[in-house]
Design a protein around this motif. Structure first.
Motif, short mmCIF file in Angstrom:
data_model
loop_
_atom_site.label_atom_id
_atom_site.label_comp_id
_atom_site.label_asym_id
_atom_site.label_seq_id
_atom_site.Cartn_x
_atom_site.Cartn_y
_atom_site.Cartn_z
N GLU A 1 0.81 -1.21 0.00
CA GLU A 1 0.00 0.00 0.00
C GLU A 1 0.85 1.27 0.00
O GLU A 1 0.36 2.34 -0.37
CB GLU A 1 -0.95 0.01 1.20
CG GLU A 1 -0.23 -0.08 2.54
CD GLU A 1 -1.19 -0.32 3.69
OE1 GLU A 1 -1.93 0.60 4.03
OE2 GLU A 1 -1.19 -1.45 4.23
N ALA A 2 2.13 1.17 0.39
CA ALA A 2 2.98 2.35 0.46
C ALA A 2 3.83 2.54 -0.80
O ALA A 2 4.52 3.55 -0.93
CB ALA A 2 3.90 2.24 1.68
N MET A 3 3.77 1.60 -1.74
CA MET A 3 4.62 1.68 -2.93
C MET A 3 3.99 2.49 -4.05
O MET A 3 2.78 2.53 -4.20
CB MET A 3 4.91 0.27 -3.45
CG MET A 3 5.88 -0.50 -2.60
SD MET A 3 6.38 -1.98 -3.48
CE MET A 3 6.32 -3.13 -2.15
N ASP A 4 4.86 3.08 -4.87
CA ASP A 4 4.37 3.79 -6.04
C ASP A 4 4.02 2.79 -7.14
O ASP A 4 4.40 1.63 -7.08
CB ASP A 4 5.43 4.79 -6.55
CG ASP A 4 6.69 4.09 -7.00
OD1 ASP A 4 7.54 3.79 -6.14
OD2 ASP A 4 6.82 3.82 -8.20
N ASP A 5 3.31 3.25 -8.16
CA ASP A 5 2.81 2.37 -9.21
C ASP A 5 3.92 1.67 -9.99
O ASP A 5 3.82 0.49 -10.34
CB ASP A 5 1.92 3.16 -10.18
CG ASP A 5 0.65 3.67 -9.51
OD1 ASP A 5 -0.09 4.41 -10.15
OD2 ASP A 5 0.40 3.31 -8.34
N GLY A 6 5.00 2.40 -10.28
CA GLY A 6 6.12 1.82 -11.04
C GLY A 6 6.79 0.69 -10.29
O GLY A 6 7.10 -0.36 -10.86
N THR A 7 7.01 0.88 -9.00
CA THR A 7 7.63 -0.16 -8.17
C THR A 7 6.73 -1.39 -8.09
O THR A 7 7.19 -2.52 -8.20
CB THR A 7 7.91 0.38 -6.76
OG1 THR A 7 8.77 1.52 -6.86
CG2 THR A 7 8.58 -0.68 -5.89
N LEU A 8 5.42 -1.16 -7.93
CA LEU A 8 4.47 -2.27 -7.88
C LEU A 8 4.46 -3.05 -9.19
O LEU A 8 4.43 -4.28 -9.21
CB LEU A 8 3.07 -1.74 -7.60
CG LEU A 8 2.59 -1.77 -6.14
CD1 LEU A 8 1.21 -1.16 -6.04
CD2 LEU A 8 2.59 -3.18 -5.60
N SER A 9 4.49 -2.34 -10.31
CA SER A 9 4.50 -2.99 -11.63
C SER A 9 5.72 -3.87 -11.80
O SER A 9 5.63 -5.01 -12.26
CB SER A 9 4.46 -1.94 -12.75
OG SER A 9 3.28 -1.19 -12.70
N MET A 10 6.89 -3.35 -11.40
CA MET A 10 8.13 -4.13 -11.51
C MET A 10 8.08 -5.35 -10.61
O MET A 10 8.51 -6.44 -10.99
CB MET A 10 9.33 -3.25 -11.14
CG MET A 10 9.69 -2.20 -12.17
SD MET A 10 11.10 -1.21 -11.63
CE MET A 10 12.37 -2.46 -11.53
N ALA A 11 7.56 -5.18 -9.40
CA ALA A 11 7.50 -6.30 -8.46
C ALA A 11 6.59 -7.41 -8.95
O ALA A 11 6.91 -8.58 -8.84
CB ALA A 11 7.02 -5.80 -7.09
N LEU A 12 5.46 -7.04 -9.54
CA LEU A 12 4.52 -8.04 -10.03
C LEU A 12 5.03 -8.73 -11.29
O LEU A 12 5.00 -9.95 -11.40
CB LEU A 12 3.15 -7.39 -10.30
CG LEU A 12 2.01 -8.33 -10.65
CD1 LEU A 12 1.77 -9.34 -9.52
CD2 LEU A 12 0.73 -7.57 -10.92
N SER A 13 5.54 -7.97 -12.23
CA SER A 13 5.99 -8.56 -13.50
C SER A 13 7.28 -9.35 -13.33
O SER A 13 7.55 -10.28 -14.08
CB SER A 13 6.18 -7.47 -14.57
OG SER A 13 7.18 -6.56 -14.17
N GLY A 14 8.12 -9.00 -12.34
CA GLY A 14 9.39 -9.68 -12.14
C GLY A 14 9.38 -10.68 -11.03
O GLY A 14 10.41 -11.02 -10.47
N ARG A 15 8.19 -11.21 -10.68
CA ARG A 15 8.10 -12.17 -9.58
C ARG A 15 8.89 -13.43 -9.88
O ARG A 15 9.05 -13.82 -11.05
CB ARG A 15 6.65 -12.50 -9.27
CG ARG A 15 5.89 -13.18 -10.39
CD ARG A 15 4.42 -13.33 -10.03
NE ARG A 15 3.69 -14.03 -11.06
CZ ARG A 15 3.11 -13.45 -12.11
NH1 ARG A 15 3.20 -12.13 -12.28
NH2 ARG A 15 2.45 -14.17 -13.01
N GLY A 16 9.39 -14.10 -8.84
CA GLY A 16 10.16 -15.32 -9.00
C GLY A 16 9.57 -16.46 -8.20
O GLY A 16 8.65 -16.27 -7.41
N LEU A 17 10.11 -17.64 -8.41
CA LEU A 17 9.64 -18.82 -7.70
C LEU A 17 9.96 -18.70 -6.22
O LEU A 17 10.98 -18.13 -5.84
CB LEU A 17 10.28 -20.09 -8.26
CG LEU A 17 9.85 -20.49 -9.67
CD1 LEU A 17 10.71 -21.64 -10.17
CD2 LEU A 17 8.37 -20.87 -9.69
N VAL A 18 9.09 -19.24 -5.38
CA VAL A 18 9.31 -19.20 -3.93
C VAL A 18 10.35 -20.23 -3.55
O VAL A 18 10.29 -21.35 -4.01
CB VAL A 18 7.97 -19.50 -3.19
CG1 VAL A 18 8.22 -19.59 -1.69
CG2 VAL A 18 6.96 -18.43 -3.50
#
Length: 200
Positions: A183-200
């Protein structure tokens, strides 16, 4: 306690609102009774009577299932697990994720005495077990100790349920800072985090 003190006390229950801020809010509401106090009273009353918890994902909405769960345009083969309703709002803000959500209602925390029974884990297990076309579970949890321990616990209990379906477990990656909350992240950071997700 008189009516003014009660109003200030109620406003102080909101996150980030101290005594002085609550006093200013109360004054503004009382000086603007039609557009402030009465409008807020109507909105609060309506929210109290109409907003419900979604029986599928635990989101808050005026319908059950919520608008996201009943949206047939969203794919049902990916479930994104988040701690809070505000995290769903954050991800929806970037308009990038088109799957389903599951809101845990918090994170495992020994310090706060929050265990598995305090979260919506059983309903997540049921959703995974009853979902034959599930392909991926995304853990969109904070990059901190509680987020890591919750992810570890969930993968341990969900992996056996998904073994026959070859379901991937992924987590948010690039752009997710240590200790960061969605909830505290900006849109660009959120986009990168979602698109660049990795295996757990």
């Amino acid at each position: 306690m008189n009516a003014l003190d009660s109003l200030i006390s109620a406003l102080r229950t909101l996150p980030g609102v101290g005594k002085r801020a609550a006093q200013k809010m109360a004054l503004q509401l009382l000086l603007n009774r039609d557009d402030g106090l009465r409008a807020l009273n109507r909105a609060l009353s309506q929210a109290d009577s109409e907003i419900v918890t979604c029986s599928l994902c635990n989101n808050l909405d005026a319908s059950d299932p919520c608008g996201l769960c009943s949206d047939h345009r969203r794919t049902s083969d990916v479930i994104c697990v988040v701690p809070h309703v505000s995290d769903v709002w954050a991800l929806e803000r970037i308009d990038m994720f088109k799957g389903r959500y599951h809101i845990l209602g918090g994170l495992l925390s020994a310090m706060s005495n929050i265990g598995p029974d305090d979260l919506f884990i059983e309903s997540l297990k049921a959703r995974v077990t009853n979902h034959s076309s599930l392909k991926e579970v995304i853990f969109a949890l904070p990059a901190n100790v509680e987020g890591a321990s919750t992810t570890h616990h969930l993968t341990d209990i969900l992996a056996p349920l998904c073994a026959h379906n070859d379901v991937k477990f992924t987590k948010l990656a690039h752009g997710m800072p240590m200790g960061g909350h969605l909830e505290a992240m900006d849109d660009g950071t959120l986009s990168m985090a979602l698109s660049g997700r990795g295996l757990v």
